[in-house]
Design an enzyme around this catalytic site. Structure first.
Site, PDB file in Angstrom:
ATOM      1  CE1 TYR A 285     -22.857  -1.556  46.260  1.00  0.00           C
ATOM      2  CE2 TYR A 285     -23.898  -0.092  44.768  1.00  0.00           C
ATOM      3  CZ  TYR A 285     -23.874  -1.133  45.628  1.00  0.00           C
ATOM      4  OH  TYR A 285     -24.758  -2.064  45.308  1.00  0.00           O
ATOM      5  CE1 TYR A 335     -24.731  -4.070  41.585  1.00  0.00           C
ATOM      6  CE2 TYR A 335     -25.930  -5.879  41.901  1.00  0.00           C
ATOM      7  CZ  TYR A 335     -25.672  -4.700  42.149  1.00  0.00           C
ATOM      8  OH  TYR A 335     -26.764  -3.963  42.700  1.00  0.00           O
TER       9      TYR A 335
END
Lengths: 385, 128
Positions: A285, A335
């Protein structure tokens, strides 16, 4: 401690186009990604009996997406409140539902107009409803890049982590994105480009920060047995872990350079029956460059404090000992709040990642926001079926 | 941006507006706590008292914010995270009031910034 190791699988992945302005609703994005994932698996919406997402009040609910696709009677659904930290728990919970026999075919999606409608960075979005905010926002401190910059600085002060370490990661991820037709940012960058990019919140520059993207991504979770008979090579869910850890905001965590991932990682590896050395590729992440560096430490790929030098050594580049964010990540692909990391891990394990394929990849780690903002995180270990 | 107090914190904000620098202290196990909460996270009891502590700490970290996240604010500003000397488990945030940039571990002292009769904020400056 095996839990539901390898009993379930990801049988399909689907994407919409990534953009700065999708021009459509999050409901439309969700439907498009879900249908694409089902088609990838060789299934249709008639096969779906479970629907799951995570969101922060910014996207279409499963209870809308189901009927919109003619799925009138799901036997299981999950509308998980939360941001990136819970992203991987959604797939974990879908795997639990399948392993328990509550559902047979679950679609997990994340659909966001994170640039054109609801910017994570602040604009157009109210402050999070959390008691901590009152002690921070009056000082102009509330946006995720500011919060992560604060922790990045603590790491720099304590361990000598340098801007060049952050930059090395941004350069590698951009080079990966250059090989990914889906990626929004495909023009290669150099360390000088990184260092010349404007300040957002020191120590973070623009190129430390993820993109804000409109798009959706979906996954089909079903039993390992069933996945073996479907269109694509199955990717087994070897471990799914999620949980808390203490918050330094309530006094339980003294060290600002360690995340909840450090507490979760042993449980995750134990469930899969492997260790960090067995991981062939990691999709980590990357809301910011630093979130990858700290997780490389907390997931045990290098010692605490060594994340920066580990990245700069080339270990995370293609051909290195642990290729990371092979799709370009949030920094360069787009994203989609964690789900595109899982989808890329699936692609790598199927061996269909094209130019960016990691040769011989059999085990992948995919991780969520590591729990700096609220003390929660989640992660998956996936394995070639 | 004005803080939005909740039912756990309203009294802390009232005391801060009156110029007090206080934390909660657990009556049972003496654990200090901030932000304000009803229960002690360590011994899970809810008897506590307000306790004045030295308005002093050390810089844990800091940022210089450039992106105009706040409407109407275009100049960079510095936010510090401070670990309190008398409650090292607790951190507070505030704006930086030093002439030089902060450094990690720097001893600092709180200074109250009065906004109006009902609100004071806490900023930080180098000790001495």
């Amino acid at each position: 401690m095996g839990g539901f190791r390898d009993r379930t699988a990801v049988a399909g992945v689907g994407y919409t186009r990534f953009s700065k302005d999708s021009g459509v609703s999050t409901l439309t994005l969700a439907c498009e990604a879900v249908l694409a994932a089902l088609d990838d698996a060789g299934l249709t919406a008639d096969d779906v009996d479970g629907i799951a997402t995570h969101r922060v009040g910014d996207s279409a609910a499963p209870a809308l997406v189901g009927p919109a696709l003619g799925i009138h009677e799901p036997s299981w659904y999950l509308d998980q409140f939360g941001g990136g930290s819970v992203s991987h728990s959604v797939v974990g919970q879908a795997a639990l539902a399948v392993a328990a026999g509550v559902a047979e075919t679950v679609v997990c999606y994340r659909a966001i107009n994170a640039r054109s409608e609801f910017r994570m960075g602040g604009t157009g979005r109210g402050l999070p409803v959390s008691p901590e905010v009152q002690y921070q926002a009056p000082y102009g401190y509330f946006a995720p890049p500011q919060q992560y910059a604060m922790f990045a600085r603590a790491h720099m002060s304590r361990y000598g982590t340098r801007p060049e370490h952050f930059g090395a990661l941004a350069v590698v991820q951009r080079a990966n994105a250059a090989k990914n037709p889906r990626a929004l940012m495909r023009t290669p960058i150099t360390l000088d480009d990184y260092l010349a990019s404007r300040w957002i919140a020191e120590p973070f520059r623009l190129l430390d920060c993820c993109l804000e993207t409109d798009g959706a991504c979906a996954l089909v979770v079903t039993s390992a047995e069933r996945a073996a008979d479907l269109r694509r090579p199955p990717v087994l869910i070897s471990a799914a872990a999620w949980g808390g850890g203490d918050s330094f905001l309530s006094g339980g965590r003294a060290d600002t350079t360690v995340t909840s991932a450090a507490e979760l990682a042993p449980r995750l590896y134990r469930q899969a029956g492997i260790g960090p050395a067995d991981v062939d590729v990691a999709e980590i992440y990357d809301c910011f460059t630093y979130s990858v560096i700290v997780q490389l430490e907390d997931y045990g790929f290098c010692a605490k404090g060594e994340g920066g030098p580990y990245v700069a050594s080339g270990a995370v580049a293609p051909g290195g000992e642990l290729p990371v964010n092979t799709h370009g990540g949030f920094l360069s692909e787009g994203y989609v709040h964690g789900v595109n990391h899982i989808a890329e891990a699936v692609s790598q394990l199927r061996g269909d990642a094209g130019e960016r394929q990691v040769a011989g990849a059999e085990v992948a780690l995919s991780t969520a926001q590591p729990g700096y903002i609220l003390p929660a995180t989640s992660a998956l270990i996936l394995r070639k079926g | 941006m004005r803080p939005v107090a909740d039912r756990d914190s309203a009294e802390w904000w009232r005391r801060t507006a009156a110029g007090e620098f206080v934390l909660q202290r657990c009556d049972s196990c003496a654990t200090p706590r901030f932000p304000t909460r009803a229960y002690c996270h360590r011994c899970r009891t809810r008897e506590w008292h307000w306790e004045p502590v030295a308005p002093a700490g050390r810089v844990e970290s800091w940022i210089v914010s450039h992106q105009p996240f706040l409407a109407g604010v275009s100049e960079p500003y510095t936010v510090v995270m401070v670990r309190l000397d008398e409650a090292p488990e607790c951190v507070m945030y505030g704006n930086w009031r030093g002439a030089e940039p902060p450094v990690a571990g720097l001893p600092v002292r709180a200074c109250f910034r009065k906004v109006d009769e009902e609100l004071s904020l806490i900023d930080w400056r180098p000790l001495g």
